[in-house]
Scaffold this active site. Structure first.
Site, PDB file in Angstrom:
ATOM      1  N   TYR A 171     -15.103   5.253  -4.193  1.00 38.63           N
ATOM      2  CA  TYR A 171     -15.517   6.331  -3.292  1.00 38.63           C
ATOM      3  C   TYR A 171     -16.632   7.198  -3.849  1.00 38.63           C
ATOM      4  CZ  TYR A 171     -11.634   5.232  -0.222  1.00 38.63           C
ATOM      5  OH  TYR A 171     -10.804   4.584   0.651  1.00 38.63           O
ATOM      6  N   HIS A 216       0.870  -1.177   0.000  1.00 36.57           N
ATOM      7  CA  HIS A 216       0.000   0.000   0.000  1.00 36.57           C
ATOM      8  C   HIS A 216       0.912   1.235   0.000  1.00 36.57           C
ATOM      9  CE1 HIS A 216      -4.306   1.402   1.091  1.00 36.57           C
ATOM     10  NE2 HIS A 216      -3.614   2.503   0.821  1.00 36.57           N
ATOM     11  N   GLU A 218      -3.554  11.011   5.873  1.00 34.43           N
ATOM     12  CA  GLU A 218      -4.239  10.964   4.587  1.00 34.43           C
ATOM     13  C   GLU A 218      -3.315  11.475   3.462  1.00 34.43           C
ATOM     14  OE1 GLU A 218      -6.771   9.455   3.374  1.00 34.43           O
ATOM     15  OE2 GLU A 218      -6.854  10.580   1.502  1.00 34.43           O
TER      16      GLU A 218
HETATM   17  C1  GBH Z   1      -7.757   5.433  -1.245  1.00 35.61           C
HETATM   18  O1  GBH Z   1      -7.599   5.812  -2.581  1.00 35.61           O
HETATM   19  C2  GBH Z   1      -6.451   4.936  -0.659  1.00 35.61           C
HETATM   20  O2  GBH Z   1      -6.282   3.547  -0.890  1.00 35.61           O
HETATM   21  C3  GBH Z   1      -6.338   5.208   0.820  1.00 35.61           C
HETATM   22  O3  GBH Z   1      -5.028   4.970   1.240  1.00 35.61           O
HETATM   23  C4  GBH Z   1      -6.783   6.625   1.129  1.00 35.61           C
HETATM   24  O4  GBH Z   1      -6.622   6.955   2.468  1.00 35.61           O
HETATM   25  C5  GBH Z   1      -8.235   6.743   0.716  1.00 35.61           C
HETATM   26  O5  GBH Z   1      -8.330   6.513  -0.646  1.00 35.61           O
HETATM   27  C6  GBH Z   1      -8.850   8.109   0.963  1.00 35.61           C
HETATM   28  O6  GBH Z   1      -8.273   9.073   0.134  1.00 35.61           O
HETATM   29  O7  GBH Z   1      -6.754  13.810  -8.898  1.00 35.61           O
HETATM   30  O8  GBH Z   1      -4.828  13.888  -7.454  1.00 35.61           O
HETATM   31  O9  GBH Z   1      -6.973  14.629  -6.645  1.00 35.61           O
HETATM   32  C7  GBH Z   1      -8.765   6.322  -3.179  1.00 35.61           C
HETATM   33  C8  GBH Z   1      -8.578   6.593  -4.650  1.00 35.61           C
HETATM   34  C9  GBH Z   1      -7.813   8.056  -6.338  1.00 35.61           C
HETATM   35  C10 GBH Z   1      -8.961   8.961  -4.487  1.00 35.61           C
HETATM   36  C11 GBH Z   1      -7.294   9.433  -6.680  1.00 35.61           C
HETATM   37  C12 GBH Z   1      -8.413  10.328  -4.830  1.00 35.61           C
HETATM   38  C13 GBH Z   1      -7.955  11.830  -6.623  1.00 35.61           C
HETATM   39  C14 GBH Z   1      -6.560  12.094  -7.005  1.00 35.61           C
HETATM   40  N1  GBH Z   1      -8.073   7.920  -4.915  1.00 35.61           N
HETATM   41  N2  GBH Z   1      -8.248  10.428  -6.256  1.00 35.61           N
HETATM   42  S1  GBH Z   1      -6.253  13.719  -7.530  1.00 35.61           S
END
Ligand code: GBH
Length: 488
Positions: A314, A126, A435
């Site tokens: 999400y 991770h 985060e």
């Molecule tokens: C998860 O990813 C992670 O696995 C986890 O570690 C984390 O804490 C959790 O989300 C909450 O964030 O265009 O640069 O703004 C979620 C998938 C994909 C969500 C990228 C945020 C936006 C990236 N992520 N997305 S950006």
């Protein structure tokens, strides 16, 4: 809502909460742990919103028993956590020594979970790559080296924990590893063509190379598991992909196509080779020779390498064709509908709104396209301004309860009405935690963490999920802990 009260999930349905090593453990320089790429990256000014690093996080390296007490109180069946590669092999490489103190930490954690009747779901990677592997050969950019080093690391984990761990996830979210680490440069190792952000990197090539290595490392580790461990240990192995539902902004053909392109790059990039045997045609067209190719031998290992679909999701994005962002397939995302209304409640972070119908649509899409049992390995919400609210107010996290109420209802309908084979659901996250680029500003926990005292406080959302799953998984199969100890 009437269906919700009468209809249930299968009796062996698994539910719980998820975390990740670097986001919760802290204790970055104890008991022989080697550095990970996030250690120094999170200390570079400007890389995290609040300028804070992961040195302490939720101090779970020291407080893990307390965390397990929370899991018991919530009545979970399972706990998804990740292993820190550099705790287990401090320098990371295939000829580097194993750190017995790191093995012992996870071994004790696994034993304690099993004693409580909680099933471990273990993520091998991770995002916390050993720093030494980045320094030696640029980590995921060096396919030959990283695949061998990762497979050796995975083998050590299967050997030492596989007698007790029966659910393995090779990688968490290859899209994030590749795009955010080597394209946008917002995650470690922070490489990007954007010279305001990074002094090194080539965003037009490196993300696609990194993603290719991640797929191969996953596939060769899964092969090692299947050939050397599975028969004796009897577990399962697969990968977890991030991916949000993509909805056309309107019914114009260009935007309908854009939504598919968004899914091709966010999900198909990894899922298509792994479950179907080739990169999506759209990616080949978009990237030409910048998209690496698999040899026939590699492809034979990649195809069919995941026994289930690990789904992290999400939100839902409304998709409009256009723009030059390859990382989204030349698609622009918005939450504002053509009539000006919002898709749902806005979370603390810009990329997330609450829209439960998309969760059900995504489950249906994935099941139809990839035909594998689905484990929802992450799903959650960050309440706006929770970080600055008084504690009592933060614990009444109505917006997160609303999010989980919608999603659990959608889950039930996907299983019982649509016939989607979903076998597990993990909320993200057990605790507020580090985060990533948001530092400690954005809170995803169902448990509040006071970062001054490290005290944990269950939020209403944690109690909601605890009660919901207790009510929707037939009683006889619920572990004792769940029936005696639920906090409600
Ligand atoms: C998860 O990813 C992670 O696995 C986890 O570690 C984390 O804490 C959790 O989300 C909450 O964030 O265009 O640069 O703004 C979620 C998938 C994909 C969500 C990228 C945020 C936006 C990236 N992520 N997305 S950006």
């Amino acid at each position: 809502m009437s269906a919700t009260t009468t209809t249930k999930l299968p009796k062996d349905f698994i539910w719980g909460f998820a975390t990740a090593s670097f986001q919760i453990e802290g204790a970055t320089d104890v008991d022989g742990r080697g550095k990970s790429i996030w250690d120094d990256f999170s200390k570079i000014p400007g890389k995290t919103l609040d300028g804070r690093d992961g040195d302490v996080a939720t101090d779970s390296y020291n407080r893990w028993r307390e965390d397990l007490d929370l899991l018991t109180q919530y009545g979970v069946k399972s706990y998804r956590f990740s292993l820190s590669w550099s705790r287990i092999i401090p320098l990371g490489g295939r000829n580097d020594p194993v750190n017995e103190a790191g093995i012992k930490f996870y071994s004790d954690l696994i034993d304690a979970l099993l004693e409580r009747g909680i099933t471990p779901f273990v993520t091998l990677y991770h995002w916390d790559l050993p720093q030494a592997l980045h320094d030696r050969y640029l980590g995921w950019l060096n396919k030959e080296e990283i695949v061998q080093d990762y497979v050796r690391y995975a083998r050590v984990c299967f050997e030492r924990f596989g007698d007790r761990v029966k659910h393995w996830l090779t990688m968490n979210e290859p899209w994030c590893i590749s795009i955010l680490g080597y394209g946008r440069g917002v995650f470690a190792p922070g490489r990007s063509s954007d010279r305001l952000r990074s002094t090194e990197g080539d965003s037009s090539r490196e993300p696609w190379i990194a993603g290719h290595s991640v797929i191969l490392a996953h596939a060769y580790a899964a092969k090692a598991y299947r050939e050397e461990f599975k028969e004796k240990q009897g577990g399962q192995i697969g990968i977890t992909l991030n991916g949000d539902w993509a909805m056309p902004y309107d019914d114009s053909p260009a935007n309908i196509e854009a939504a598919q392109h968004a899914l091709d790059v966010a999900i198909g990039w990894f899922a298509d080779p792994i479950y179907l045997g080739s990169y999506p045609a759209f990616m080949k067209q978009m990237l030409g020779d910048r998209l690496p190719e698999f040899t026939p031998e590699e492809l034979a290992v990649v195809k069919g390498s995941s026994e289930f679909y690990g789904m992290n999701t999400y939100t839902t994005n409304l998709c409009k064709a256009g723009g030059d962002d390859e990382f989204q397939g030349h698609v622009e995302y918005t939450f504002t509908r053509p009539d000006g209304t919002q898709l749902g409640e806005q979370a603390h972070c810009a990329w997330l709104q609450d829209y439960a119908p998309g969760f059900r649509d995504l489950l249906n899409y994935l099941y139809k396209r990839y035909r594998k049992p689905i484990y929802v390995t992450e799903n959650g919400f960050a309440v706006k301004d929770e970080n600055t609210m008084p504690l009592e107010q933060a614990l009444k996290d109505d917006a997160r309860v609303h999010y989980y109420a919608g999603v659990t209802d959608a889950l039930l309908n996907a299983v019982n009405e649509d016939g989607v084979d979903v076998r597990a659901y993990f909320g993200w996250s057990l605790l507020d935690n580090f985060e990533w680029a948001d530092g400690y500003v954005t809170r995803f926990g169902v448990t509040y963490v006071d970062y001054d005292t490290q005290k944990r406080y269950p939020k209403d959302s944690g109690k909601f999920l605890s009660k919901w799953f207790k009510e929707h998984i037939p009683e006889s199969e619920t572990p004792k802990a769940a029936t005696t100890n639920v906090i409600v």
